[in-house]
Design a protein around this motif. Structure first.
Motif, mmCIF file in Angstrom:
data_model
loop_
_atom_site.group_PDB
_atom_site.id
_atom_site.type_symbol
_atom_site.label_atom_id
_atom_site.label_comp_id
_atom_site.label_asym_id
_atom_site.label_seq_id
_atom_site.Cartn_x
_atom_site.Cartn_y
_atom_site.Cartn_z
ATOM 1 N N LEU A 96 0.836 -1.199 0.000
ATOM 2 C CA LEU A 96 0.000 0.000 0.000
ATOM 3 C C LEU A 96 0.874 1.254 0.000
ATOM 4 O O LEU A 96 0.580 2.235 -0.702
ATOM 5 N N GLN A 97 1.967 1.238 0.760
ATOM 6 C CA GLN A 97 2.887 2.371 0.761
ATOM 7 C C GLN A 97 3.589 2.505 -0.590
ATOM 8 O O GLN A 97 3.782 3.618 -1.101
ATOM 9 N N TRP A 98 3.977 1.366 -1.178
ATOM 10 C CA TRP A 98 4.669 1.387 -2.463
ATOM 11 C C TRP A 98 3.762 1.963 -3.554
ATOM 12 O O TRP A 98 4.166 2.835 -4.321
ATOM 13 N N LEU A 138 11.129 3.922 -6.195
ATOM 14 C CA LEU A 138 10.241 4.184 -5.060
ATOM 15 C C LEU A 138 10.128 2.990 -4.115
ATOM 16 O O LEU A 138 9.379 3.049 -3.144
ATOM 17 N N LEU A 139 10.855 1.912 -4.395
ATOM 18 C CA LEU A 139 10.794 0.736 -3.526
ATOM 19 C C LEU A 139 11.262 1.061 -2.113
ATOM 20 O O LEU A 139 10.719 0.550 -1.133
ATOM 21 N N ALA A 140 12.249 1.932 -1.987
ATOM 22 C CA ALA A 140 12.779 2.273 -0.660
ATOM 23 C C ALA A 140 11.737 2.910 0.238
ATOM 24 O O ALA A 140 11.860 2.876 1.459
ATOM 25 N N ALA A 141 10.689 3.497 -0.361
ATOM 26 C CA ALA A 141 9.652 4.133 0.433
ATOM 27 C C ALA A 141 8.794 3.132 1.183
ATOM 28 O O ALA A 141 8.088 3.484 2.137
ATOM 29 N N ALA A 142 8.857 1.857 0.759
ATOM 30 C CA ALA A 142 7.959 0.864 1.349
ATOM 31 C C ALA A 142 8.652 -0.407 1.809
ATOM 32 O O ALA A 142 8.020 -1.255 2.444
#
Length: 216
Positions: free
Chosen positions: A110-112, A207-211
């Motif tokens: 969901l964050q990703w 954007l993987l690092a965000a989740a």
């Protein structure tokens, strides 16, 4: 160990025609290594003739793992969804003189997906979700796959209510400058690019690092 130092080590394990396994590096920079890990194996091929007589011959085949190693999270990217990565991981650790270690990645989908929506700045449609560990009653859990032609997030919220569940996979799509983009994300940090090619791949990886986070 720096990326350049690791590249030098991998070159000492270069795959050749006489090798059983090894690495071939396609591109090397200060921040990444792009290459392939190759294993050679032999097997017996049995063929039956028109009169039932069998003959056996030796065959040679190769397995390849396409990879990119980065100096930033998540450090390892595997391409083409290889079925078996044990050989690659073991040889990478060995080639790195055991200074290179690996760990699984766990991702909040969901964050990703929300990070992708915010970066895209356009309407993003989540048209499918695969849920597991859905609590329906004490000691009763189930899995659900919800697909639709429109966004399914509101439907999932209405069905789940206060139930606990795990999001294992998300299907999402959007348009970017008139071009369709469609990806499938998993909570193990994998992404299948259905439409959008390299542009979509670069976006979801960035954007993987965000989740995501490593698990031990």
């Amino acid at each position: 160990m720096s990326i350049r130092a690791l590249a030098d080590r991998l070159r000492e394990w270069t795959f050749t025609e006489s090798s059983s396994y090894g690495f071939l590096l396609d591109r090397t920079r200060d921040s990444f290594i792009e290459g392939r890990y190759i294993e050679r194996f032999e097997f017996d091929h049995v063929e039956s003739g028109p009169f039932g007589r069998k003959s056996t011959s030796k065959r040679v085949a190769h397995k390849q793992v396409r990879f990119v190693l980065y100096d930033t999270y998540p450090q390892i990217e595997l391409r083409g969804v290889p079925h078996d990565t044990h050989g690659f991981v073991n040889r990478l650790i060995e080639a790195g003189n055991f200074k290179v270690m690996t760990a699984p990645v766990s991702v909040d989908l969901l964050q990703w997906s929300e990070a992708i929506r915010q970066r895209v700045g356009e309407e993003v449609v989540v048209d499918g979700m695969h849920l597991s560990n859905v609590d329906f009653a004490p000691s009763v859990q189930s899995a659900m796959r919800i697909r639709g032609t429109e966004d399914v997030r509101a439907t999932v919220t209405a069905i789940m209510g206060s139930r606990r569940f795990t999001v294992e996979k998300i299907w999402m799509k959007w348009d970017h400058e008139g071009r369709p983009m469609a990806v499938t994300l998993t909570n193990e940090g994998a992404a299948r690019i259905k439409e959008g090619g390299l542009e979509a791949a670069v976006l979801v990886r960035s954007l993987l690092a965000a989740a995501g986070h490593q698990t031990r």
